[in-house]
Motif scaffolding. Sequence first.
Motif: not given
Length: 268
Positions: A196, A199, A201, A203-204, A208, A244-247, A250
């Motif tokens: 993750a 990632d 993408s 959005e990710a 970050y 948390q499974k995604s940036l 989080y």
Amino acid sequence: MDKLDIKTDQNNEFPIIGIACCAACLENLKTLVGSLTETTGSFIIFQDLSQPQQKNLSEMLQQTAILPVQEIVSTAEMKPGYIYVVPENNFLILDQGILRLKRFTREEKPSESLDQFFGALAEKFGKDAIGLLLNYPTGEGAWGLKKIRAKGGSTIAVSDLTVLPISDMAETTFDYFIRPTHTADMLATIRAVKLAVQDQSTEAQQAYENIIKLAAMKSRTALERFNTEILKHKTAKRMVLTRQKSLVGYLGMLKDSSSEQDCYFMKS
């Protein structure tokens, strides 16, 4: 000197988990090995040379393991879903980019065996390395484990004690403290979170970047002074601990929680 030439790409798609143990924690090792699946990664099991060792460990582990177990004899190609066992009375060292077995002699210092083991994995596999110490609590291996963390990898202390004694030194050495029965789940979670964090993408990546900006603002540190791998490691660690499974998820939590900001920016 026997050679273990592990042919892996620098950008592994699977983690390399180094498990350090001794004969005294054999039952915990059996429990751990019996829970490992092919989706978890690839494993190297090493026995602490400063402690009593178990003979024929690979044969014993194969009785409870779901995955195939191989004792390292000369060369091996690291593959996901395999358990590789370093034979007793051998160091595992990194020599000119190749992991090698080195027979233990009286001139060697057995107390340095765990540092050499974890240090070799850190140099060879970098952020893809996970160091797992099964007979925690012990002070052995701290240097090698810290080296894994410095490369962006993860470190785990495993113990079946009712209350885990966590010292200041342990907190700077280990990312996670767990029980043997929770090991497989923790490894799967670490892998999912690291993917993750990587990632690509839009959005990710935006999430970050905002985490980094928040880190710079909170710590009053220039962005260019941050070590990218260490920051990714810290982000992944906090995501694992906060589930948390995604940036994106989080980042939202980090913005809204002052206590999480303290944990992220103040702790190791």
